[in-house]
Design an enzyme around this catalytic site. Structure first.
Site, PDB file in Angstrom:
ATOM      1  N   SER A 151      36.253  40.197  42.049  1.00 48.79           N
ATOM      2  CA  SER A 151      36.847  41.136  41.100  1.00 48.79           C
ATOM      3  C   SER A 151      36.388  40.764  39.691  1.00 48.79           C
ATOM      4  CB  SER A 151      38.376  41.131  41.228  1.00 48.79           C
ATOM      5  OG  SER A 151      38.943  42.129  40.414  1.00 48.79           O
ATOM      6  N   THR A 152      37.309  40.452  38.785  1.00 48.06           N
ATOM      7  CA  THR A 152      36.944  40.157  37.401  1.00 48.06           C
ATOM      8  C   THR A 152      35.949  38.990  37.324  1.00 48.06           C
ATOM      9  OG1 THR A 152      39.195  40.788  36.813  1.00 48.06           O
ATOM     10  CG2 THR A 152      37.867  39.727  35.108  1.00 48.06           C
ATOM     11  N   HIS A 211      35.659  44.921  43.074  1.00 51.35           N
ATOM     12  CA  HIS A 211      36.591  45.904  42.528  1.00 51.35           C
ATOM     13  C   HIS A 211      35.920  46.672  41.399  1.00 51.35           C
ATOM     14  CE1 HIS A 211      40.150  43.212  43.962  1.00 51.35           C
ATOM     15  NE2 HIS A 211      39.632  43.923  44.940  1.00 51.35           N
TER      16      HIS A 211
END
Length: 346
Positions: A168-169, A194
């Site tokens: 994700s991040t 994501h």
């Protein structure tokens, strides 16, 4: 004594966007807007004078672009930056360049016509700024030497030897880093990052240009082949299915899982069920817990699981959740993950 507030600098040439962001940020007691700049020149002075903890930065700005400002900022005074981007294909490419230059995350410009939508937008913006303030922007991913030799380490490739990747991040650069080093002859890759719809096709094209893998945004029904990386499309789940001793991609729309669509848990659970002890999987940097339970399921099925360690993560959220569940066979820095998988192949 009250906790210190997170100081935020807004850099945006749109007065209406400045007002929206200021209203959103100042609605949370842990945040304060210390300055608003309409261009890079004003922003430069405010960074020096105010030392913000986080900067929100418009992708599109007059005279000096957001990208150019970001590039200089990260060299002179590294600061967590959250890019503000319109969800278009052109801006997807610019936003990915920003992440490559050191931005930690991005926020879509709001298209808000209902109060409920605005409240959701507020929560998302506040969460991302709070995350940015605590993230590690000195992981040094882009400064690692690239090993251009990719020796084949297996005499033959089993179609069951699939490496599933979740992030994700901070994940776009971590995934690019990892794929640039893996021997493509030995792995088929399934990737969930994501990202919103419209961004994943651009990300797949970028990875296809910068790595030895053929990288595609999965469409569903593709035979999973070595040397190919299948990226889950934004706003769709992706999983592995088997038929007649072959593995295929499956892409579909369903409810969010672990708060996300695509969800890493969806992919990992299908890998555990369909591939089991032949599976490889790694959970990389990211905010939240998506992927932790799925990784545990792969480990319980006899697969080999690797988690990125805290020191090399931009955000140690998803990996931490996996470690707490005892879902990892190995916990290691990003620059050692490739060697860990290659050694396991041997």
């Amino acid at each position: 004594m009250q906790p210190k507030k997170i100081k935020v600098l807004i850099v945006d040439d749109s007065v209406s966007m400045q007002k929206v962001l200021q209203e959103v940020i100042e609605s949370d007691p842990s945040l304060e807007v210390v300055g608003v700049a309409k261009n890079a020149f004003e922003a430069k002075q405010m960074v020096n004078d105010l030392s913000p903890d986080v900067i929100t930065l418009d992708v599109e700005m007059p005279k000096v672009s957001g990208l150019r400002f970001l590039e200089v900022l990260m060299k002179v005074k590294p600061t967590p930056v959250v890019m503000i981007s319109t969800l278009t294909k052109a801006n997807a490419d610019t936003t990915l360049q920003a992440l490559e230059l050191g931005a930690v995350d991005y926020i879509a410009k709001p298209q808000i016509n209902q109060e409920e939508m605005f409240q959701r937008y507020k929560k998302m913006v506040i969460k991302k700024i709070q995350m940015a303030a605590s993230c590690n922007i000195s992981t040094g991913i882009n400064h690692q030497p690239l090993n251009t030799t990719q020796p084949s380490v297996a005499e033959s490739f089993s179609s069951n030897r699939v490496l599933a990747i979740g992030a994700s991040t901070g994940g776009t650069e971590a995934i690019n880093y990892l794929l640039s080093r893996l021997p493509s002859a030995n792995f088929a890759l399934m990737i969930v990052q994501h990202m919103p719809a419209g961004f994943t096709s651009t990300f797949a094209s970028r990875l296809d240009r910068t790595t030895e893998f053929t990288v595609v945004e999965a469409q569903g029904g593709e035979l999973i082949r070595p040397g190919v990386a299948y990226l889950a499309p934004g706003d769709f789940h992706m999983k592995v299915i088997s038929s007649n001793d072959q593995l295929y991609t499956d892409v579909y729309k369903a409810e969010k899982v672990s708060g996300h669509r695509p969800s890493v848990d969806v992919l990992f659970k299908s890998v555990a069920d369909e591939i089991g002890r032949y599976a490889f999987a790694t959970l990389l940097t990211g905010m939240g817990k998506d992927g932790a339970r799925g990784l545990k399921r792969i480990k319980n099925a006899g697969g080999f699981t690797v988690v990125q360690d805290e020191s090399s993560c931009v955000v140690y959220g998803m990996p931490r959740a996996a470690v707490e569940l005892d879902a990892a066979n190995v916990i290691t820095p990003l620059n050692n993950i490739k060697e860990t998988f290659v050694e396991k192949l041997r």
